[in-house]
Motif scaffolding. Sequence first.
Motif, PDB file in Angstrom:
ATOM      1  N   GLY A 241       0.838  -1.196   0.000  1.00  0.00           N
ATOM      2  CA  GLY A 241       0.000   0.000   0.000  1.00  0.00           C
ATOM      3  C   GLY A 241       0.874   1.247   0.000  1.00  0.00           C
ATOM      4  O   GLY A 241       1.862   1.332  -0.736  1.00  0.00           O
ATOM      5  N   THR A 242       0.554   2.203   0.841  1.00  0.00           N
ATOM      6  CA  THR A 242       1.313   3.451   0.897  1.00  0.00           C
ATOM      7  C   THR A 242       2.534   3.372   1.809  1.00  0.00           C
ATOM      8  O   THR A 242       3.210   4.374   2.014  1.00  0.00           O
ATOM      9  CB  THR A 242       0.411   4.607   1.353  1.00  0.00           C
ATOM     10  OG1 THR A 242      -0.193   4.279   2.618  1.00  0.00           O
ATOM     11  CG2 THR A 242      -0.697   4.858   0.338  1.00  0.00           C
ATOM     12  N   GLY A 243       2.818   2.181   2.365  1.00  0.00           N
ATOM     13  CA  GLY A 243       4.053   1.973   3.097  1.00  0.00           C
ATOM     14  C   GLY A 243       4.053   2.370   4.554  1.00  0.00           C
ATOM     15  O   GLY A 243       5.093   2.320   5.214  1.00  0.00           O
ATOM     16  N   LEU A 244       2.893   2.732   5.109  1.00  0.00           N
ATOM     17  CA  LEU A 244       2.860   3.224   6.484  1.00  0.00           C
ATOM     18  C   LEU A 244       3.090   2.137   7.520  1.00  0.00           C
ATOM     19  O   LEU A 244       3.565   2.418   8.625  1.00  0.00           O
ATOM     20  CB  LEU A 244       1.502   3.907   6.752  1.00  0.00           C
ATOM     21  CG  LEU A 244       1.213   5.161   5.914  1.00  0.00           C
ATOM     22  CD1 LEU A 244      -0.186   5.671   6.214  1.00  0.00           C
ATOM     23  CD2 LEU A 244       2.245   6.235   6.185  1.00  0.00           C
ATOM     24  N   MET A 245       2.771   0.885   7.189  1.00  0.00           N
ATOM     25  CA  MET A 245       2.889  -0.188   8.169  1.00  0.00           C
ATOM     26  C   MET A 245       4.338  -0.414   8.596  1.00  0.00           C
ATOM     27  O   MET A 245       4.608  -0.766   9.749  1.00  0.00           O
ATOM     28  CB  MET A 245       2.309  -1.477   7.583  1.00  0.00           C
ATOM     29  CG  MET A 245       2.280  -2.653   8.552  1.00  0.00           C
ATOM     30  SD  MET A 245       1.242  -2.382  10.016  1.00  0.00           S
ATOM     31  CE  MET A 245      -0.388  -2.434   9.263  1.00  0.00           C
ATOM     32  N   GLY A 246       5.289  -0.225   7.704  1.00  0.00           N
ATOM     33  CA  GLY A 246       6.674  -0.559   8.009  1.00  0.00           C
ATOM     34  C   GLY A 246       7.506   0.551   8.613  1.00  0.00           C
ATOM     35  O   GLY A 246       8.729   0.391   8.763  1.00  0.00           O
ATOM     36  N   THR A 247       6.903   1.675   8.989  1.00  0.00           N
ATOM     37  CA  THR A 247       7.692   2.801   9.492  1.00  0.00           C
ATOM     38  C   THR A 247       8.536   2.470  10.726  1.00  0.00           C
ATOM     39  O   THR A 247       9.642   2.999  10.854  1.00  0.00           O
ATOM     40  CB  THR A 247       6.791   4.013   9.771  1.00  0.00           C
ATOM     41  OG1 THR A 247       5.689   3.614  10.599  1.00  0.00           O
ATOM     42  CG2 THR A 247       6.249   4.600   8.478  1.00  0.00           C
ATOM     43  N   PRO A 248       8.079   1.592  11.657  1.00  0.00           N
ATOM     44  CA  PRO A 248       8.970   1.250  12.788  1.00  0.00           C
ATOM     45  C   PRO A 248      10.254   0.560  12.329  1.00  0.00           C
ATOM     46  O   PRO A 248      11.315   0.764  12.924  1.00  0.00           O
ATOM     47  CB  PRO A 248       8.106   0.308  13.644  1.00  0.00           C
ATOM     48  CG  PRO A 248       6.706   0.657  13.306  1.00  0.00           C
ATOM     49  CD  PRO A 248       6.745   0.993  11.844  1.00  0.00           C
ATOM     50  N   LEU A 249      10.181  -0.255  11.274  1.00  0.00           N
ATOM     51  CA  LEU A 249      11.373  -0.928  10.771  1.00  0.00           C
ATOM     52  C   LEU A 249      12.327   0.068  10.121  1.00  0.00           C
ATOM     53  O   LEU A 249      13.550  -0.039  10.264  1.00  0.00           O
ATOM     54  CB  LEU A 249      10.979  -2.005   9.769  1.00  0.00           C
ATOM     55  CG  LEU A 249      10.087  -3.122  10.313  1.00  0.00           C
ATOM     56  CD1 LEU A 249       9.712  -4.093   9.200  1.00  0.00           C
ATOM     57  CD2 LEU A 249      10.767  -3.860  11.442  1.00  0.00           C
ATOM     58  N   LEU A 250      11.778   1.043   9.422  1.00  0.00           N
ATOM     59  CA  LEU A 250      12.616   2.091   8.855  1.00  0.00           C
ATOM     60  C   LEU A 250      13.348   2.848   9.950  1.00  0.00           C
ATOM     61  O   LEU A 250      14.535   3.160   9.826  1.00  0.00           O
ATOM     62  CB  LEU A 250      11.761   3.069   8.041  1.00  0.00           C
ATOM     63  CG  LEU A 250      11.422   2.717   6.595  1.00  0.00           C
ATOM     64  CD1 LEU A 250      10.550   3.812   6.001  1.00  0.00           C
ATOM     65  CD2 LEU A 250      12.674   2.535   5.767  1.00  0.00           C
ATOM     66  N   ALA A 251      12.627   3.143  11.031  1.00  0.00           N
ATOM     67  CA  ALA A 251      13.228   3.893  12.136  1.00  0.00           C
ATOM     68  C   ALA A 251      14.372   3.120  12.781  1.00  0.00           C
ATOM     69  O   ALA A 251      15.289   3.723  13.351  1.00  0.00           O
ATOM     70  CB  ALA A 251      12.160   4.224  13.180  1.00  0.00           C
ATOM     71  N   ARG A 252      14.337   1.768  12.700  1.00  0.00           N
ATOM     72  CA  ARG A 252      15.407   0.953  13.274  1.00  0.00           C
ATOM     73  C   ARG A 252      16.556   0.746  12.302  1.00  0.00           C
ATOM     74  O   ARG A 252      17.530   0.069  12.623  1.00  0.00           O
ATOM     75  CB  ARG A 252      14.854  -0.415  13.691  1.00  0.00           C
ATOM     76  CG  ARG A 252      13.843  -0.361  14.830  1.00  0.00           C
ATOM     77  CD  ARG A 252      13.888  -1.658  15.629  1.00  0.00           C
ATOM     78  NE  ARG A 252      13.714  -2.826  14.795  1.00  0.00           N
ATOM     79  CZ  ARG A 252      12.551  -3.442  14.573  1.00  0.00           C
ATOM     80  NH1 ARG A 252      11.446  -2.948  15.106  1.00  0.00           N
ATOM     81  NH2 ARG A 252      12.487  -4.517  13.821  1.00  0.00           N
ATOM     82  N   GLY A 253      16.447   1.294  11.100  1.00  0.00           N
ATOM     83  CA  GLY A 253      17.543   1.202  10.145  1.00  0.00           C
ATOM     84  C   GLY A 253      17.446   0.077   9.147  1.00  0.00           C
ATOM     85  O   GLY A 253      18.404  -0.177   8.402  1.00  0.00           O
ATOM     86  N   CYS A 254      16.305  -0.632   9.104  1.00  0.00           N
ATOM     87  CA  CYS A 254      16.137  -1.679   8.098  1.00  0.00           C
ATOM     88  C   CYS A 254      16.004  -1.067   6.706  1.00  0.00           C
ATOM     89  O   CYS A 254      15.547   0.073   6.551  1.00  0.00           O
ATOM     90  CB  CYS A 254      14.884  -2.517   8.398  1.00  0.00           C
ATOM     91  SG  CYS A 254      14.985  -3.523   9.887  1.00  0.00           S
ATOM     92  N   SER A 255      16.394  -1.821   5.720  1.00  0.00           N
ATOM     93  CA  SER A 255      16.168  -1.432   4.326  1.00  0.00           C
ATOM     94  C   SER A 255      14.822  -2.006   3.911  1.00  0.00           C
ATOM     95  O   SER A 255      14.681  -3.222   3.762  1.00  0.00           O
ATOM     96  CB  SER A 255      17.297  -1.976   3.440  1.00  0.00           C
ATOM     97  OG  SER A 255      17.030  -1.703   2.075  1.00  0.00           O
ATOM     98  N   LEU A 256      13.830  -1.158   3.774  1.00  0.00           N
ATOM     99  CA  LEU A 256      12.458  -1.631   3.584  1.00  0.00           C
ATOM    100  C   LEU A 256      12.073  -1.601   2.108  1.00  0.00           C
ATOM    101  O   LEU A 256      12.068  -0.554   1.459  1.00  0.00           O
ATOM    102  CB  LEU A 256      11.487  -0.772   4.392  1.00  0.00           C
ATOM    103  CG  LEU A 256      10.062  -1.299   4.541  1.00  0.00           C
ATOM    104  CD1 LEU A 256      10.056  -2.709   5.120  1.00  0.00           C
ATOM    105  CD2 LEU A 256       9.250  -0.378   5.453  1.00  0.00           C
ATOM    106  N   LEU A 257      11.765  -2.793   1.587  1.00  0.00           N
ATOM    107  CA  LEU A 257      11.274  -2.955   0.225  1.00  0.00           C
ATOM    108  C   LEU A 257       9.757  -3.068   0.258  1.00  0.00           C
ATOM    109  O   LEU A 257       9.182  -3.588   1.214  1.00  0.00           O
ATOM    110  CB  LEU A 257      11.863  -4.214  -0.408  1.00  0.00           C
ATOM    111  CG  LEU A 257      13.374  -4.411  -0.314  1.00  0.00           C
ATOM    112  CD1 LEU A 257      13.742  -5.776  -0.892  1.00  0.00           C
ATOM    113  CD2 LEU A 257      14.106  -3.303  -1.031  1.00  0.00           C
ATOM    114  N   GLY A 258       9.120  -2.618  -0.799  1.00  0.00           N
ATOM    115  CA  GLY A 258       7.674  -2.731  -0.883  1.00  0.00           C
ATOM    116  C   GLY A 258       7.260  -3.328  -2.215  1.00  0.00           C
ATOM    117  O   GLY A 258       7.932  -3.123  -3.231  1.00  0.00           O
TER     118      GLY A 258
END
Length: 251
Positions: free
Chosen positions: A65-82
């Motif tokens: 979707g618009t990517g809002l679900m993964g924001t905690p992982l981004l904040a921890r430094g993960c490389s987030l693919l969608g």
Amino acid sequence: MSAPTPPPPADAKTDAKYDALEARYGADTTRASGYRLHRYFLEERKLLDELLATAEGRVLDVGCGTGLMGTPLLARGCSLLGLDFNLNACRVARSNGIAATRGNAFQLPFRTSSVDHAFCCQFFNQQPPGKLPGFFAELARVLREDGYLLLVWRNDQAWIHRTAHAAFTLLDVLTGRPRFPVFSHPMVNVLACAEATGFSTVRKLLSFPLMGTRFEGRDTVGARLFGASCVLLLKRTRSPASVAKSQASAV
């Protein structure tokens, strides 16, 4: 030369309904991704953050979707693919820091063993049961060994979900909100598909996101009444090749 346009998805009508939600509620909102209640989204994002607390590296959000679900992982430094088939959703996800790709969840555009962990929230209920084996086969292919896969989907066997679904369906008819296809996926069936493709169960529970309540036992009275969401944490413990070999030897 421009890249070739992907073929229309099998659920093109469903894809168009997400465009209608975006036009109705605004692009960068949880309601544009199908959530009716923001409280549900917040609780499920909290669950994701807790259950994938040790996740590092490349993490894939299937049906982002618009990517809002993964924001905690981004904040921890993960490389987030969608990954999402809706083009507008991918554009918004990129603006939210997600490396989003337009594509098909049943034919993932990623190399074998190229993803460390993955999650998928509220995608199953719009997919017929016959598609699940292909879904798990693709996740088993792209995930590395010992990579985690977190799944969240609605539990239509719970009294609270059946009641809410009936009420919201009537409200949709009255207000003209797009109505999405709904399919049943009992947890036992999802577990069977997962195990057949090389996944083992780490944790399974039911959740009532509105109250932040969780039920570890699926057969308790509370779970049967209020377990609105199924939550399943899996680990890829066998490679697709070893699964195929064991299935061939069993024939």
